[in-house]
Design a protein around this motif. Structure first.
Motif, PDB file in Angstrom:
ATOM      1  N   LEU A 108     -22.580  -8.991 -13.417  1.00 38.71           N
ATOM      2  CA  LEU A 108     -22.841  -9.990 -14.180  1.00 38.71           C
ATOM      3  C   LEU A 108     -24.272 -10.359 -14.145  1.00 38.71           C
ATOM      4  O   LEU A 108     -25.066 -10.342 -13.136  1.00 38.71           O
ATOM      5  CB  LEU A 108     -22.188 -11.332 -13.512  1.00 38.71           C
ATOM      6  CG  LEU A 108     -22.240 -12.236 -14.592  1.00 38.71           C
ATOM      7  CD1 LEU A 108     -21.085 -12.316 -15.497  1.00 38.71           C
ATOM      8  CD2 LEU A 108     -21.462 -13.535 -13.697  1.00 38.71           C
ATOM      9  N   PRO A 109     -24.732  -9.973 -15.542  1.00 39.69           N
ATOM     10  CA  PRO A 109     -26.123 -10.441 -15.778  1.00 39.69           C
ATOM     11  C   PRO A 109     -26.679 -11.642 -15.201  1.00 39.69           C
ATOM     12  O   PRO A 109     -25.864 -12.677 -15.226  1.00 39.69           O
ATOM     13  CB  PRO A 109     -26.365 -10.436 -17.222  1.00 39.69           C
ATOM     14  CG  PRO A 109     -25.204  -9.663 -17.688  1.00 39.69           C
ATOM     15  CD  PRO A 109     -24.078 -10.002 -16.887  1.00 39.69           C
ATOM     16  N   LYS A 110     -28.043 -12.033 -14.709  1.00 31.39           N
ATOM     17  CA  LYS A 110     -28.326 -13.006 -14.284  1.00 31.39           C
ATOM     18  C   LYS A 110     -28.489 -14.037 -15.406  1.00 31.39           C
ATOM     19  O   LYS A 110     -28.810 -13.786 -16.629  1.00 31.39           O
ATOM     20  CB  LYS A 110     -29.918 -12.893 -13.774  1.00 31.39           C
ATOM     21  CG  LYS A 110     -30.026 -12.187 -12.500  1.00 31.39           C
ATOM     22  CD  LYS A 110     -31.558 -11.943 -12.151  1.00 31.39           C
ATOM     23  CE  LYS A 110     -31.501 -11.377 -10.854  1.00 31.39           C
ATOM     24  NZ  LYS A 110     -32.990 -11.224 -10.070  1.00 31.39           N
ATOM     25  N   VAL A 148     -23.160 -14.190 -18.990  1.00 27.56           N
ATOM     26  CA  VAL A 148     -23.112 -13.580 -20.353  1.00 27.56           C
ATOM     27  C   VAL A 148     -23.240 -14.377 -21.406  1.00 27.56           C
ATOM     28  O   VAL A 148     -22.423 -15.405 -21.689  1.00 27.56           O
ATOM     29  CB  VAL A 148     -21.635 -12.592 -20.223  1.00 27.56           C
ATOM     30  CG1 VAL A 148     -21.535 -12.163 -21.933  1.00 27.56           C
ATOM     31  CG2 VAL A 148     -21.434 -11.733 -19.369  1.00 27.56           C
ATOM     32  N   ASP A 181     -19.900  -9.628 -24.561  1.00 25.83           N
ATOM     33  CA  ASP A 181     -19.979  -8.888 -23.451  1.00 25.83           C
ATOM     34  C   ASP A 181     -20.084  -7.460 -23.603  1.00 25.83           C
ATOM     35  O   ASP A 181     -18.762  -6.991 -24.003  1.00 25.83           O
ATOM     36  CB  ASP A 181     -19.049  -9.350 -22.306  1.00 25.83           C
ATOM     37  CG  ASP A 181     -19.214  -8.937 -20.892  1.00 25.83           C
ATOM     38  OD1 ASP A 181     -20.156  -7.842 -20.702  1.00 25.83           O
ATOM     39  OD2 ASP A 181     -18.743  -9.306 -19.972  1.00 25.83           O
ATOM     40  N   ARG A 198     -20.788  -4.949 -21.327  1.00 23.50           N
ATOM     41  CA  ARG A 198     -20.617  -4.309 -20.219  1.00 23.50           C
ATOM     42  C   ARG A 198     -19.412  -3.475 -20.472  1.00 23.50           C
ATOM     43  O   ARG A 198     -18.405  -3.738 -20.613  1.00 23.50           O
ATOM     44  CB  ARG A 198     -20.580  -5.075 -19.025  1.00 23.50           C
ATOM     45  CG  ARG A 198     -21.873  -5.695 -18.738  1.00 23.50           C
ATOM     46  CD  ARG A 198     -21.657  -6.713 -17.527  1.00 23.50           C
ATOM     47  NE  ARG A 198     -20.743  -7.692 -17.648  1.00 23.50           N
ATOM     48  CZ  ARG A 198     -19.949  -8.427 -16.886  1.00 23.50           C
ATOM     49  NH1 ARG A 198     -20.095  -8.177 -15.638  1.00 23.50           N
ATOM     50  NH2 ARG A 198     -19.266  -9.368 -17.008  1.00 23.50           N
TER      51      ARG A 198
END
Length: 678
Positions: free
Chosen positions: A74-76, A79, A83, A85
């Motif tokens: 999960l990005p810092k 999201v 998303d 990913r």
């Protein structure tokens, strides 16, 4: 890694180094210290030196094909917007997390259901008289469950009179029908109809009634193969079928057949913790989850010839103790004391007093064989599914046809090992009294006696507010948390606020060690309403209902509460909540999911591997409630965890219109006459 390296790693991470910081149990702390002194590595050391994978914790690492593992952290900051990913095949974070969740349900359901299958096979062998070691003991329960399996218990006579059928014929037909639930491909697992009618009808409407126990587990594995099911809602639908097949199928059938074979549990006194071991006795610790062989070991250890052999070897007798759910099984039927929970299995050996640790399946650490090599302890494996490669283990395989002979061989091996003790025996002083064995039948009897057995007194006291609600608190230990702290904080907070607790598994053992399984504990730990009820009825505020497979007893107790009336028409209406404060095994996920789809708000501690897929997480934590009336939640802090359960219970009380305290009214004779006239 040596103990010194572990301590350096711990210091570097600024993690606790005192044993008292790793467990709230003094007996365990003492044995951790001894292990450090002897430079013996245990799970407590490894938990400090090895940190969990951040992406695995989020549930977004996929290794279901050889192109991976594909890792989607999960990005810092989370999201924002769409998303993007994806794994190599294009699988989204939601698909990956749902597949991982589903595979945990499948593995957990398989573990419980395979346990049930083994019981069914032994039951059928006993019913057919193919073994002399097992017999049908509880014919009353056999007659109660037979109709659920489509087996008639009466037959029409020549003159139209109703006659009782032969009990052996009934047993064979029940065994055949029960075993058939695993392999059937069409229809329905028959025991799901024990659920309240509205719940069963909801499952039918949603299409999640399991067709066969094994079929639903296999279908999860197929759907989660690369390139198959790529819709998280559809995946969870299959999770629901498999989980229902576990809780209302395989586990429930296992509990039923064990009760018929070994006797339905009723309250029994015993004790718990490492202090139950005896320095001058042969100590045999039985560890695992299946009671088939342990029942025979209990009988073998009581044989005069075995007691005499123990004395010839210099011991004063034989002491049995249990760890994990085998412990709960032999406790509630024979009063065999609890030696410890999952995280105490290595520590029991560290006492130097254990002459044999006998293991079957599930929750057995491979490292016990390594720890045993530092002492004289024999580790004896007994199941073809569960051998240990490490250390110098002995394998004595269980066979239902020769079970008693196998058990005698095991007990004899332990006795003959008694003179070989290689290190000083140090047994902690701690042990606590307990009362265990509250099957849902026993609760029914305890509330009303032989002639008025009923859940109505429980319902009445929930309605009048003396009991706020019901908490089902279950599950494992987890070395990523302080041992037993989560269990005890949640349970104590619940009973303090008048929530009666039903418990199984290692939570039950944690509560036993803390003295919460005695009627006397109600005065010390409970709110005034629950304390009054416990004192009046003579029960503990925390009711031990058995092993983790016996969570089906909690389901049946919930169904009985619904049937008694006054608290809604379905399990989802009840002022009740479920909890697993220190869960760690895949079985816990299957258990949690069958409680959720049965309509129970279910809170887990520690972690839940879905945080890396926020849409899927929201589906579990919020949207499922609109579908099933139950939902998942994650609260790591045990105090907050308990209060979210209490808040949910209060919400259900309000919906039922029983959230206001009711005044007690002392009826005089005139008032009684008015009631009778009405």
């Amino acid at each position: 890694m040596t103990t010194e390296e572990v301590k350096k790693a711990v210091k570097k991470e600024k993690a606790p180094v005192r044993a008292q910081d790793l467990t709230v149990d003094p007996a365990s702390a003492q044995m951790i210290e001894r292990a450090w002194d002897l430079e013996i590595e245990t799970i407590f050391d490894r938990a400090q030196s090895m940190k969990p994978c951040n992406i695995g914790v989020q549930g977004t690492c996929c290794k279901n094909c050889a192109q991976g593992p594909c890792r989607l952290p999960l990005p810092k900051g989370g999201v924002e917007g769409k998303d993007t990913r994806k794994g190599l095949c294009g699988a989204t974070a939601e698909t990956i997390a749902a597949r991982n969740f589903a595979r945990m349900v499948a593995a957990g359901a398989a573990a419980h259901s395979d346990h049930g299958r083994g019981v069914a096979e032994t039951f059928l062998a006993a019913a057919r008289k193919e073994t002399h070691d097992y017999h049908i003991r509880d014919t009353k329960k056999l007659l109660e469950i037979a109709p659920d399996f489509g087996v008639d218990i009466t037959v029409e006579g020549e003159n139209g009179e109703v006659l009782d059928r032969d009990i052996d014929e009934i047993a064979v037909e029940v065994g055949e029908a029960a075993l058939g639930q695993w392999g059937q491909q069409q229809g329905e697992v028959c025991t799901v109809k024990r659920a309240p009618v509205p719940r069963y009808e909801l499952w039918k409407k949603l299409g999640v009634v399991p067709r066969g126990i094994d079929r639903e587990i296999v279908e999860i594995m197929h759907r989660t193969h690369i390139g198959v099911d790529q819709h998280y809602e559809n995946i969870v639908e299959q999770c629901s079928r498999a989980a229902i097949g576990d809780g209302w199928g395989g586990s429930m059938i296992a509990t039923d057949l064990q009760d018929v074979l070994f006797g339905c549990p009723y309250p029994i006194k015993s004790s718990a913790n490492l202090g139950i071991l005896k320095a001058d006795h042969v100590n045999i610790v039985i560890h695992g989850h299946e009671p088939l062989l342990s029942e025979m070991i209990v009988q073998a250890a009581e044989l005069p010839e075995m007691v005499q052999l123990a004395k010839e070897k210099g011991a004063h007798g034989i002491q049995l103790g249990g760890i994990c759910c085998t412990a709960n099984e032999i406790l509630m039927r024979h009063g065999v004391p609890l030696c410890g929970d999952f995280l105490q299995q290595e520590l029991a050996i560290v006492t130097g007093a254990v002459d044999a640790m006998v293991v079957d399946v599930q929750c057995i650490m491979e490292n016990i064989a390594n720890v045993a090599q530092c002492f004289h302890t024999k580790v004896i494996t007994t199941n073809p599914r569960a051998k240990i490669a490490s250390g110098d283990t002995i394998h004595i395989e269980f066979d239902e046809h020769t079970a008693f002979e196998d058990a005698k061989k095991i007990v004899r091996t332990a006795i003959e090992n008694f003179p070989n003790r290689s290190k000083p025996v140090i047994i902690p002083d701690q042990k606590s009294d307990l009362v265990a064995g509250f099957s849902y039948e026993a609760i029914n009897y305890h509330l009303g006696g032989t002639f008025r057995a009923s859940y109505t007194p429980l319902n009445d006291n929930i309605i009048n507010g003396r009991i706020r609600g019901i908490g089902g608190v279950v599950g494992c230990n987890n070395a990523r948390t302080v041992h037993n702290e989560g269990h005890l904080t949640v349970v104590k907070e619940l009973i303090k606020h008048d929530v009666i607790v039903l418990t199984t598994g290692c939570n039950a053992i944690a509560c036993a060690k803390a003295g919460l399984l005695t009627p006397e504990s109600a005065k010390v730990f409970c709110g005034p309403g629950l304390a009054e009820v416990c004192e009046t009825v003579g029960i503990p505020p925390v009711l031990h209902m058995g092993s983790c497979v016996d969570n089906s007893r909690i389901l049946m107790a919930a169904a009985e509460v619904v049937k008694a009336g006054g608290l809604g028409n379905d399990i989802s209406d009840l002022p009740a909540a479920g909890s697993a404060p220190e869960w760690m095994s895949e079985k816990a996920i299957s258990i949690g999911h069958y409680f959720v789809v049965s309509g129970v708000y279910t809170v887990f501690g520690v972690t839940l591997p879905v945080s890396g897929a926020p849409v899927f997480e929201n589906y579990l934590y919020k949207e499922l409630e609109d579908i099933y009336g139950g939902m998942w939640d994650l609260v790591a802090d045990p105090y907050e965890h308990a209060h979210k359960m209490i808040a949910h219970i209060d919400k259900k009380r309000k919906a039922l219109g029983i959230d206001k305290a009711r005044e007690r009214v002392l009826f005089d004779m005139a008032a009684r006459r008015d009631l009778e006239a009405a």
